[in-house]
Motif scaffolding. Structure first.
Motif, mmCIF file in Angstrom:
data_model
loop_
_atom_site.group_PDB
_atom_site.id
_atom_site.type_symbol
_atom_site.label_atom_id
_atom_site.label_comp_id
_atom_site.label_asym_id
_atom_site.label_seq_id
_atom_site.Cartn_x
_atom_site.Cartn_y
_atom_site.Cartn_z
ATOM 1 N N PHE A 9 0.829 -1.197 0.000
ATOM 2 C CA PHE A 9 0.000 0.000 0.000
ATOM 3 C C PHE A 9 0.870 1.256 0.000
ATOM 4 O O PHE A 9 1.966 1.280 0.575
ATOM 5 C CB PHE A 9 -0.927 0.006 1.220
ATOM 6 C CG PHE A 9 -1.898 -1.139 1.230
ATOM 7 C CD1 PHE A 9 -3.104 -1.057 0.553
ATOM 8 C CD2 PHE A 9 -1.580 -2.313 1.894
ATOM 9 C CE1 PHE A 9 -3.992 -2.123 0.553
ATOM 10 C CE2 PHE A 9 -2.461 -3.381 1.904
ATOM 11 C CZ PHE A 9 -3.677 -3.292 1.228
ATOM 12 N N CYS A 10 0.375 2.291 -0.637
ATOM 13 C CA CYS A 10 1.088 3.556 -0.706
ATOM 14 C C CYS A 10 1.103 4.195 0.683
ATOM 15 O O CYS A 10 0.042 4.340 1.306
ATOM 16 C CB CYS A 10 0.406 4.481 -1.709
ATOM 17 S SG CYS A 10 1.130 6.143 -1.778
ATOM 18 N N PRO A 11 2.284 4.582 1.205
ATOM 19 C CA PRO A 11 2.345 5.198 2.528
ATOM 20 C C PRO A 11 1.776 6.614 2.568
ATOM 21 O O PRO A 11 1.578 7.159 3.648
ATOM 22 C CB PRO A 11 3.853 5.218 2.832
ATOM 23 C CG PRO A 11 4.504 5.247 1.498
ATOM 24 C CD PRO A 11 3.620 4.442 0.598
ATOM 25 N N VAL A 12 1.489 7.185 1.408
ATOM 26 C CA VAL A 12 0.942 8.541 1.351
ATOM 27 C C VAL A 12 -0.578 8.523 1.368
ATOM 28 O O VAL A 12 -1.215 9.119 2.238
ATOM 29 C CB VAL A 12 1.456 9.289 0.106
ATOM 30 C CG1 VAL A 12 0.813 10.669 0.002
ATOM 31 C CG2 VAL A 12 2.966 9.401 0.140
ATOM 32 N N CYS A 13 -1.184 7.823 0.401
ATOM 33 C CA CYS A 13 -2.652 7.844 0.279
ATOM 34 C C CYS A 13 -3.320 6.564 0.757
ATOM 35 O O CYS A 13 -4.542 6.525 0.912
ATOM 36 C CB CYS A 13 -3.052 8.114 -1.171
ATOM 37 S SG CYS A 13 -2.625 6.774 -2.320
ATOM 38 N N GLY A 14 -2.531 5.508 0.969
ATOM 39 C CA GLY A 14 -3.091 4.248 1.463
ATOM 40 C C GLY A 14 -3.668 3.354 0.397
ATOM 41 O O GLY A 14 -4.165 2.263 0.707
ATOM 42 N N LEU A 17 -0.856 -0.592 -4.156
ATOM 43 C CA LEU A 17 0.087 -0.396 -5.251
ATOM 44 C C LEU A 17 -0.139 -1.433 -6.343
ATOM 45 O O LEU A 17 -0.460 -2.593 -6.061
ATOM 46 C CB LEU A 17 1.523 -0.495 -4.741
ATOM 47 C CG LEU A 17 1.966 0.529 -3.699
ATOM 48 C CD1 LEU A 17 3.405 0.242 -3.260
ATOM 49 C CD2 LEU A 17 1.845 1.946 -4.226
ATOM 50 N N THR A 18 0.044 -1.006 -7.580
ATOM 51 C CA THR A 18 -0.030 -1.952 -8.686
ATOM 52 C C THR A 18 1.277 -2.747 -8.741
ATOM 53 O O THR A 18 2.255 -2.429 -8.066
ATOM 54 C CB THR A 18 -0.236 -1.214 -10.016
ATOM 55 O OG1 THR A 18 0.937 -0.428 -10.291
ATOM 56 C CG2 THR A 18 -1.447 -0.295 -9.948
ATOM 57 N N VAL A 19 1.301 -3.768 -9.570
ATOM 58 C CA VAL A 19 2.481 -4.615 -9.693
ATOM 59 C C VAL A 19 3.699 -3.798 -10.127
ATOM 60 O O VAL A 19 4.826 -4.051 -9.686
ATOM 61 C CB VAL A 19 2.217 -5.756 -10.694
ATOM 62 C CG1 VAL A 19 3.483 -6.557 -10.952
ATOM 63 C CG2 VAL A 19 1.114 -6.670 -10.188
#
Length: 225
Positions: A9-14, A17-19
């Protein structure tokens, strides 16, 4: 398969994440506040921190840092949430972006700002070293991690003034391998530059070797200090 079993998961927006995405999602990466210091690396507000204090060739940070911001979230994850791989990804992204301006031209080696051994044992890694490893992957520049040693476990500088920060890091670095950097152009790698006190202390020690030139790069630079 790994993304299915253990999604990232993106630490900014949550968002998930794609591959193909690494570290943070591509949307967040595009919108983070860039400094653009690399467009004028010899004369910007980060470089000016060192004028009259230490001779430097150039200085740049990728993002602006503010407490509670999205960039702060990335830095805190790198440092305190056991995410050395995030630091490495950010180093790789930063190097790829700054390479377009020729920022790394003439650099001989990368020297990450060392942590005290006690702090590195507690954390399990040095985030500046991980950033440097990411830069190495993108540029091919060698990382010299044992040239300077941090000799003291100084207090956290988060709430210190400019002058307290400078006093806190005086004498905490020792140049152990002057022959490795003598006559070289060294790029100091840090995670965040605020007052420049830590970087100044590290760079001044490196310049004890004959003919050593110093430049500075960090993932983020704190505004308004």
């Amino acid at each position: 398969m790994l993304d299915t079993i253990a999604p990232r998961f993106c630490p900014v927006c949550g968002s998930r994440l794609t591959v193909s995405e690494q570290g943070i999602c591509s949307l967040c990466y595009r919108h983070l506040p860039r400094t653009f210091f690399w467009q004028h690396p010899e004369d910007n507000i980060m470089a000016r921190l060192f004028w009259g204090r230490m001779d430097i060739e150039r200085a740049a940070a990728l993002f602006f840092f503010e407490s509670g911001s999205e960039v702060a979230g990335i830095v805190y994850n790198m440092k305190y949430h056991d995410q050395p791989e995030l630091a490495q990804v950010m180093g790789r992204m930063m190097a790829s972006e700054l390479s377009l301006s020729g920022f790394f031209h003439g650099i001989d080696m990368l020297v990450p700002v060392p942590l005290a051994r006690k702090r590195e044992r507690q954390r399990g890694y040095n985030q500046s070293f991980c950033i440097a490893e990411g830069i190495r992957e993108a540029t091919g520049l060698p990382v010299a991690s044992r040239v300077v040693r941090r000799t003291a476990f100084e207090k956290s500088q988060t709430r210190m003034s400019r002058w307290e920060r400078q006093e806190n890091v005086e004498g905490v670095f020792t140049l152990e391998k002057p022959e490795a950097v003598a006559g070289k152009h060294v790029l100091i790698v840090d995670d965040v530059v605020t007052t420049g006190a830590t970087t100044l202390a590290c760079g001044s020690e490196l310049q004890k070797a004959d003919g050593t030139k110093v430049s500075i790069i960090s993932l983020a630079f704190t505004k308004g200090i």
